[in-house]
Design an enzyme around this catalytic site. Structure first.
Site, mmCIF file in Angstrom:
data_model
loop_
_atom_site.group_PDB
_atom_site.id
_atom_site.type_symbol
_atom_site.label_atom_id
_atom_site.label_comp_id
_atom_site.label_asym_id
_atom_site.label_seq_id
_atom_site.Cartn_x
_atom_site.Cartn_y
_atom_site.Cartn_z
ATOM 1 N N CYS B 164 0.818 -1.224 0.000
ATOM 2 C CA CYS B 164 0.000 0.000 0.000
ATOM 3 C C CYS B 164 0.846 1.265 0.000
ATOM 4 C CB CYS B 164 -0.933 -0.030 1.193
ATOM 5 S SG CYS B 164 -1.821 -1.578 1.271
ATOM 6 N N HIS B 304 -3.029 8.046 5.832
ATOM 7 C CA HIS B 304 -3.200 6.737 5.213
ATOM 8 C C HIS B 304 -4.641 6.288 5.475
ATOM 9 C CE1 HIS B 304 -2.039 3.080 3.328
ATOM 10 N NE2 HIS B 304 -2.258 2.341 4.402
ATOM 11 N N GLU B 315 -1.903 5.375 13.430
ATOM 12 C CA GLU B 315 -1.541 6.586 12.689
ATOM 13 C C GLU B 315 -1.776 7.824 13.563
ATOM 14 O OE1 GLU B 315 -3.376 7.005 8.827
ATOM 15 O OE2 GLU B 315 -1.941 8.568 8.249
ATOM 16 N N LYS B 336 -9.564 8.118 1.488
ATOM 17 C CA LYS B 336 -10.008 6.733 1.255
ATOM 18 C C LYS B 336 -11.464 6.550 1.666
ATOM 19 C CE LYS B 336 -5.590 4.246 1.587
ATOM 20 N NZ LYS B 336 -4.653 5.259 2.093
ATOM 21 N N HIS B 341 -9.711 1.945 -0.809
ATOM 22 C CA HIS B 341 -8.271 1.737 -0.715
ATOM 23 C C HIS B 341 -7.763 1.092 -2.003
ATOM 24 C CE1 HIS B 341 -4.342 1.128 0.632
ATOM 25 N NE2 HIS B 341 -4.530 0.402 1.722
ATOM 26 N N PHE B 400 1.259 -3.176 4.481
ATOM 27 C CA PHE B 400 1.407 -4.518 5.044
ATOM 28 C C PHE B 400 2.864 -4.909 4.782
ATOM 29 C CE2 PHE B 400 -3.149 -6.496 4.602
ATOM 30 C CZ PHE B 400 -3.582 -5.671 5.612
#
Lengths: 81, 412
Positions: B164, B304, B315, B336, B341, B400
């Site tokens: 990502c 994010h 975050e 998002k 996403h 990830f």
């Protein structure tokens, strides 16, 4: 054109989408006249093998120049089987 | 000597539509692009919603029909976004000095849908029937190659795979190529299109996706107490970067300047972020140091913000750790909430939204933030856009695998 020839023209047109189908004749040379490159040929072989349930060896492909050659090859191999 | 880097062109294809203007209008009006899945029959999947590029998407405007047939969907939308980014920059291609033009493109899983379809052919019809374009459609570095072929760009060219954070990494590396003098211009960004049974069920197996199937537009709800995972989406974002001198010499429109890039790793867990947010926080700090500014000068963060419990809390912690008390003065949003996403494309899409925020003075909202998670107590711009003139802004991307990337932008 018979049914096999018509089907082959359809498949060639499916791969060479930028060529007007009316311009694909039995005596059209696939590389020289229709502008096919190596990836197009591989693509056509995969489609032909799938459509007619047969295998086309790389040696046989070397002998093929025109749409008519493809049709002749398929008719001969269908008679054999 | 480090050279300054300007953004002179941008291109977008997302579930909100095709084109930067369309996307920005939808985004600032708080429109969601999340809908029931149509690209395949999702009846066997727990999740049956996604952010699909709308069917009016017409790549034939940019890509010849023969070429189109040989492109995976991520390559199609990526190429269309790149065409917009190059056209908008006003650069003339092919350029006279092609070796000075780089292309750096990120994608998380590249042609996964092509691989999925190819594997079915292999199982049903056997090895001899494998489509010859399987490999070129599957690999991630083909899209940068295609962009180079399209515009005649012969400088450094590579794909970046970083889940990502892929396209955020791509932009960071392209920025460095220009800053260091290895290139004068770079086309950079990312593309992803894996909405299919394979990816949906694989992310379901990780318990990562929202299953709010009855209310698609409400499914992506970052920082909200009632969130239940992220929403998978397709998309591409492409940018034309240029050395400031190169841009000014041809009087190009400069949308924003990239002034900082920070990259770290959590070294913690396969899919979970470090609960202290140390790596994410350090990425933001490094970007700020790279820019040589005081942290307080940053006023907006495009988070994010995936709408997963772990990301949103971590975050938030990381932002507090980097900014201290001034964290509460920041405007933050997660776009998002509207785009879903897009995995490897997210960093580039959100970099463009961040540049547009600087250019327009409009902070896009975080949609669906109705009941804030008590542990997420910063200003996430809930539901309605806010007018705020901002000079410096950060875009965060976390992957990830533990990769963290922060990009810092300045208003021109």
């Amino acid at each position: 054109m018979d049914d096999i020839e018509k089907k082959i023209v359809d498949l060639v047109a499916e791969v060479l989408v930028d060529v007007n189908k009316e311009n694909i004749r039995l005596d059209s040379k696939i590389v020289e006249d229709l502008g096919a490159e190596s990836l197009d040929i591989y693509d056509m072989i995969a489609l032909l093998e799938d459509e007619f349930g047969m295998e086309i060896s790389d040696e046989e492909v070397e002998k093929i120049r025109t749409v008519q050659d493809v049709a002749d090859f398929i008719k001969v191999s269908q008679k054999k089987s | 000597m480090r050279r300054r880097v300007a953004i002179t062109g941008m291109g977008l294809v997302t579930c909100l539509g095709t084109g930067v203007d369309k996307n920005w209008n939808q985004l600032t009006c708080g429109q969601s692009g999340i809908r029931p899945i149509t690209l395949f029959d999702p009846k066997r999947c727990q999740t049956r919603i996604a952010g699909e590029v709308p069917s009016e998407f017409d790549p034939l405007q940019y890509v010849p029909v023969k070429e189109l047939r040989r492109l995976d969907r991520h390559q199609q939308i990526g190429l269309v976004a790149a065409c917009e980014a190059v056209q908008a920059s006003g650069l003339i291609t092919p350029p006279a000095d092609p070796y000075r033009y780089a292309v750096v493109i990120g994608s998380g899983i590249g042609g996964l849908s092509t691989i999925e379809a190819g594997y079915e052919v292999l199982r049903e019809k056997g090895p001899k029937r494998m489509p010859p374009m399987m490999i070129p459609m599957a690999v991630v570095n083909l899209l940068p190659g295609l962009i180079a072929m399209r515009f005649g760009l012969k400088g450094p060219n590579f794909g970046i795979v970083n889940a990502c954070a892929s396209s955020a990494s791509a932009i960071g590396e392209a920025y460095r190529l220009i800053a260091s003098g290895s290139a004068d211009v770079a086309i950079t960004g990312g593309a992803e299109a894996v909405v299919g049974e394979f990816a949906i069920s694989a992310f379901n197996a990780l318990r990562a996706l929202s299953t709010r199937n009855d209310e698609p537009a409400k499914a992506s709800r970052p920082f909200d107490r009632d969130r239940d995972g992220f929403v998978l989406a397709e998309g591409a974002g492409m940018l034309t970067l240029e050395s400031m001198d190169h841009a000014k010499s041809r009087e190009a429109t400069i949308h924003a300047e990239i002034v900082g890039y920070g990259a770290t790793s959590d070294a913690y867990h396969v899919v979970m972020p470090d609960p202290n947010g140390a790596g994410a926080s350090q990425a933001m700090r490094l970007a700020i140091q790279d820019a040589g500014i005081e942290p307080e000068r940053v006023e907006y963060i495009n988070a994010h913000g995936t709408s997963t419990e772990l990301n949103d809390k971590t975050e938030t912690l990381a932002i507090k750790s980097s900014f201290g008390k001034s964290a509460y003065k920041l405007s933050i949003s997660s776009t998002k909430s509207m785009t879903g996403h897009t995995l490897g494309a997210a960093g580039a899409i959100e970099a463009i939204f961040t540049a547009l925020t600087l250019e327009s003075g409009m902070i896009p909202p975080t949609l669906n933030l109705d009941s804030p998670d008590p542990e997420c107590d910063l200003n996430y711009t809930p539901n309605v856009r806010v007018n705020r003139s901002v000079e410096y802004a950060i875009s965060n991307s976390f992957a990830f695998g533990g990769q963290n990337v922060s990009l810092l932008f300045r208003r021109p």
